[in-house]
Write an enzyme that holds these catalytic residues in place. Structure first.
Site, PDB file in Angstrom:
ATOM      1  N   GLU A 261    -109.626  -3.474-116.919  1.00 38.24           N
ATOM      2  CA  GLU A 261    -109.501  -4.909-116.625  1.00 38.24           C
ATOM      3  C   GLU A 261    -110.394  -5.293-115.428  1.00 38.24           C
ATOM      4  O   GLU A 261    -111.020  -6.354-115.441  1.00 38.24           O
ATOM      5  CB  GLU A 261    -108.017  -5.269-116.381  1.00 38.24           C
ATOM      6  CG  GLU A 261    -107.255  -5.279-117.700  1.00 38.24           C
ATOM      7  CD  GLU A 261    -105.765  -4.993-117.610  1.00 38.24           C
ATOM      8  OE1 GLU A 261    -105.174  -5.187-116.539  1.00 38.24           O
ATOM      9  OE2 GLU A 261    -105.187  -4.548-118.628  1.00 38.24           O
TER      10      GLU A 261
ATOM     11  N   TYR B 244     -98.959  -4.050-111.827  1.00 37.33           N
ATOM     12  CA  TYR B 244     -98.572  -2.819-112.554  1.00 37.33           C
ATOM     13  C   TYR B 244     -97.348  -2.101-111.975  1.00 37.33           C
ATOM     14  O   TYR B 244     -96.474  -1.680-112.744  1.00 37.33           O
ATOM     15  CB  TYR B 244     -99.791  -1.891-112.727  1.00 37.33           C
ATOM     16  CG  TYR B 244    -100.625  -2.371-113.890  1.00 37.33           C
ATOM     17  CD1 TYR B 244    -100.405  -1.890-115.178  1.00 37.33           C
ATOM     18  CD2 TYR B 244    -101.579  -3.368-113.714  1.00 37.33           C
ATOM     19  CE1 TYR B 244    -101.126  -2.366-116.259  1.00 37.33           C
ATOM     20  CE2 TYR B 244    -102.298  -3.867-114.779  1.00 37.33           C
ATOM     21  CZ  TYR B 244    -102.074  -3.364-116.052  1.00 37.33           C
ATOM     22  OH  TYR B 244    -102.773  -3.856-117.122  1.00 37.33           O
TER      23      TYR B 244
HETATM   24  C1  HEM Z   1     -99.374  -8.406-123.637  1.00 35.93           C
HETATM   25  C2  HEM Z   1     -98.739  -3.624-123.200  1.00 35.93           C
HETATM   26  C3  HEM Z   1     -98.824  -4.071-118.365  1.00 35.93           C
HETATM   27  C4  HEM Z   1     -98.403  -8.859-118.914  1.00 35.93           C
HETATM   28  C5  HEM Z   1     -99.223  -7.071-123.921  1.00 35.93           C
HETATM   29  C6  HEM Z   1     -99.191  -6.516-125.258  1.00 35.93           C
HETATM   30  C7  HEM Z   1     -99.006  -5.195-125.140  1.00 35.93           C
HETATM   31  C8  HEM Z   1     -98.910  -4.886-123.722  1.00 35.93           C
HETATM   32  C9  HEM Z   1     -98.899  -4.183-126.261  1.00 35.93           C
HETATM   33  C10 HEM Z   1     -99.366  -7.307-126.555  1.00 35.93           C
HETATM   34  C11 HEM Z   1    -100.836  -7.408-126.810  1.00 35.93           C
HETATM   35  C12 HEM Z   1    -101.210  -8.339-127.940  1.00 35.93           C
HETATM   36  O1  HEM Z   1    -100.600  -9.403-128.095  1.00 35.93           O
HETATM   37  O2  HEM Z   1    -102.146  -7.996-128.636  1.00 35.93           O
HETATM   38  C13 HEM Z   1     -98.741  -3.326-121.847  1.00 35.93           C
HETATM   39  C14 HEM Z   1     -98.668  -1.988-121.295  1.00 35.93           C
HETATM   40  C15 HEM Z   1     -98.696  -2.105-119.928  1.00 35.93           C
HETATM   41  C16 HEM Z   1     -98.775  -3.525-119.627  1.00 35.93           C
HETATM   42  C17 HEM Z   1     -98.569  -0.717-122.129  1.00 35.93           C
HETATM   43  C18 HEM Z   1     -98.641  -1.048-118.845  1.00 35.93           C
HETATM   44  C19 HEM Z   1     -99.167   0.141-118.919  1.00 35.93           C
HETATM   45  C20 HEM Z   1     -98.710  -5.409-118.084  1.00 35.93           C
HETATM   46  C21 HEM Z   1     -98.603  -5.974-116.751  1.00 35.93           C
HETATM   47  C22 HEM Z   1     -98.440  -7.325-116.908  1.00 35.93           C
HETATM   48  C23 HEM Z   1     -98.490  -7.612-118.340  1.00 35.93           C
HETATM   49  C24 HEM Z   1     -98.655  -5.188-115.440  1.00 35.93           C
HETATM   50  C25 HEM Z   1     -98.271  -8.372-115.828  1.00 35.93           C
HETATM   51  C26 HEM Z   1     -97.160  -8.580-115.208  1.00 35.93           C
HETATM   52  C27 HEM Z   1     -98.626  -9.147-120.245  1.00 35.93           C
HETATM   53  C28 HEM Z   1     -98.614 -10.488-120.800  1.00 35.93           C
HETATM   54  C29 HEM Z   1     -98.915 -10.354-122.159  1.00 35.93           C
HETATM   55  C30 HEM Z   1     -99.073  -8.939-122.404  1.00 35.93           C
HETATM   56  C31 HEM Z   1     -98.339 -11.773-120.026  1.00 35.93           C
HETATM   57  C32 HEM Z   1     -99.084 -11.486-123.189  1.00 35.93           C
HETATM   58  C33 HEM Z   1     -97.882 -11.687-123.999  1.00 35.93           C
HETATM   59  C34 HEM Z   1     -96.889 -12.683-123.490  1.00 35.93           C
HETATM   60  O3  HEM Z   1     -97.255 -13.635-122.822  1.00 35.93           O
HETATM   61  O4  HEM Z   1     -95.691 -12.540-123.790  1.00 35.93           O
HETATM   62  N1  HEM Z   1     -99.062  -6.055-123.000  1.00 35.93           N
HETATM   63  N2  HEM Z   1     -98.801  -4.228-120.821  1.00 35.93           N
HETATM   64  N3  HEM Z   1     -98.642  -6.426-119.012  1.00 35.93           N
HETATM   65  N4  HEM Z   1     -98.898  -8.246-121.235  1.00 35.93           N
HETATM   66 FE1  HEM Z   1     -98.937  -6.256-120.996  1.00 35.93          FE
END
Ligand code: HEM
Length: 392
Positions: free
Chosen positions: A135, A95
């Site tokens: 999580e 994060y």
């Molecule tokens: C997917 C938001 C933090 C890694 C997503 C999605 C959203 C989101 C909206 C798409 C969900 C869907 O497909 O239904 C956020 C927000 C965060 C956050 C608001 C912080 C407050 C993180 C962190 C990581 C991360 C810390 C790790 C480094 C991913 C990955 C995906 C994802 C790998 C799957 C999509 C892909 O592989 O391109 N997140 N996220 N996120 N997030 Fe986050």
């Protein structure tokens, strides 16, 4: 806790985020992946190329700024994203990396001054904590339940079955021959693999496509044939894997699930969006208490419809009513064209729960049709394949 002033400042950023959100998250990803290239093992780099992920994150940041004074509005989205993160193995220590890249991008694109950056740093901290807590609870639940585990577990492919020219089912059982965690129909697993010649590991989510059978999981993967690079993993699975090979798999996750209810159920799918619907259909038709079940499916033609034989058999047994729409119609009694609920509105049951899964354009059209039929939002459950976008 955010101060009133921080809330005011974050809310005041909403119009700028609406205008520059995608630019900010586009830059954010560049900074994040340049500074932490190891995260390319987690992010879907195809979504990065297509810009889909940029859009999904921009929407989330925008929604946070808009509803920062009443986060209950976005709790449904938080749950969906936390489930996705848990399936991907996102950890608390990730994060701060995301937070600092996001703040750097906001500073670079909007240059809003120190006070705004500081308010956003606090806001991000609050949102990050919501995700981290949820999580953590999901990891604990998944590890603690019977047959559950943490991170990845090796599964052996015990059977492969070609459902259509492009869709193959993979039957997976734990290589350690231990028990396997139960799931609710509609949930998905992540498969981790490292295709030859690729620098980074790839992770993909696949819906579980059958009712839970105590022995293992079935996923049904469509081989994508796409010049934009989509289909890297699905092609690799189809072409390189055979019975006896192992795959690294994370525990079932996802909040798009069959509701505990005795109401009639209408399962609507397009193309390979049929996979979670098939799990729901099998689960519903195995329940002791019969329910009024309608299965609506749209496809190019019958040949590309997975599980058609199973559906026909359930229809013959009187367990489900099917309404199929084919763009290339073949036989009498079938509907021609895209799914059109108006055409079958007389046969749709009152008080039903509606479940939809398929490509975004099809889902938007079906959602509009349900609104025209005055179906309330709390009766409509959906999952978009690929990075999620709100339908409403
Ligand atoms: C997917 C938001 C933090 C890694 C997503 C999605 C959203 C989101 C909206 C798409 C969900 C869907 O497909 O239904 C956020 C927000 C965060 C956050 C608001 C912080 C407050 C993180 C962190 C990581 C991360 C810390 C790790 C480094 C991913 C990955 C995906 C994802 C790998 C799957 C999509 C892909 O592989 O391109 N997140 N996220 N996120 N997030 Fe986050």
């Amino acid at each position: 806790m955010l101060t009133d002033n921080e809330i005011k400042i974050i809310k005041a950023s909403t119009p700028a985020l609406a205008e520059y959100g995608e630019q900010i998250t586009g830059r954010f990803y560049q900074i994040l992946l340049e500074k932490n290239p190891e995260l390319k093992n987690i992010f879907n780099m195809t979504n990065q190329k297509s810009g889909n992920q940029k859009h999904a994150l921009a929407m989330a940041v925008y929604a946070f700024s808009k509803y920062v004074d009443d986060l209950s509005v976005i709790l449904g989205d938080v749950e969906r994203i936390a489930q996705k993160h848990a399936s991907l193995g996102i950890k608390a220590e990730h994060y701060p990396l995301v937070g600092s890249a996001l703040l750097e991008a906001i500073e670079e694109i909007l240059n809003p001054g120190e006070e705004v950056i500081s308010a956003w740093a606090s806001g991000y901290g609050v949102l990050a904590n919501v995700f981290i807590e949820r999580e953590k609870a999901l990891y604990e639940e998944n590890a603690k339940k019977e047959g559950g585990w943490l991170d990845t577990r090796d599964f052996t492919i015990v059977k492969m079955h070609q459902e259509t020219p492009l869709i193959t089912s993979f039957y997976l059982q734990p290589s350690d021959q231990g028990t396997v965690a139960a799931y609710t129909a509609g949930q998905y697993i992540s498969v981790h693999l490292h295709p030859e010649g690729q620098e980074y590991q790839q992770i993909r989510q696949y819906s579980l496509s059958g009712a839970f059978d105590q022995k293992g999981y079935r996923i049904s993967v469509k081989k994508e044939l796409n010049a934009q690079g989509e289909g890297l993993v699905s092609n690799y699975l189809h072409d390189q894997y055979k019975v006896g090979d192992t795959l690294k798999v994370t525990p079932p996750c996802g909040e798009f699930v069959l509701q505990e209810s005795t109401n009639p159920a209408v399962l609507i799918s397009g193309g390979v969006g049929i996979t979670p619907m098939q799990a729901m259909l099998e689960t519903l038709t195995q329940q002791a208490q019969p329910r009024d079940i309608h299965f609506i499916h749209g496809n190019q033609n019958q040949q590309h419809q997975a599980f058609k034989t199973e559906l026909d058999s359930l229809v013959t047994q009187g367990k489900v009513k099917a309404h199929c729409f084919y763009q290339e119609t073949t036989a009498e009694g079938e509907h021609k064209g895209m799914i059109d609920l108006q055409k079958i509105s007389d046969s749709l049951p009152a008080g039903a729960e509606y479940y939809i899964c398929g490509p975004l354009a099809m889902m938007k059209a079906v959602y509009q049709q349900l609104k025209t039929l005055q179906i309330a939002d709390d009766k409509i459950h959906y999952e978009v394949f690929g990075p999620n976008k709100s339908l409403a």
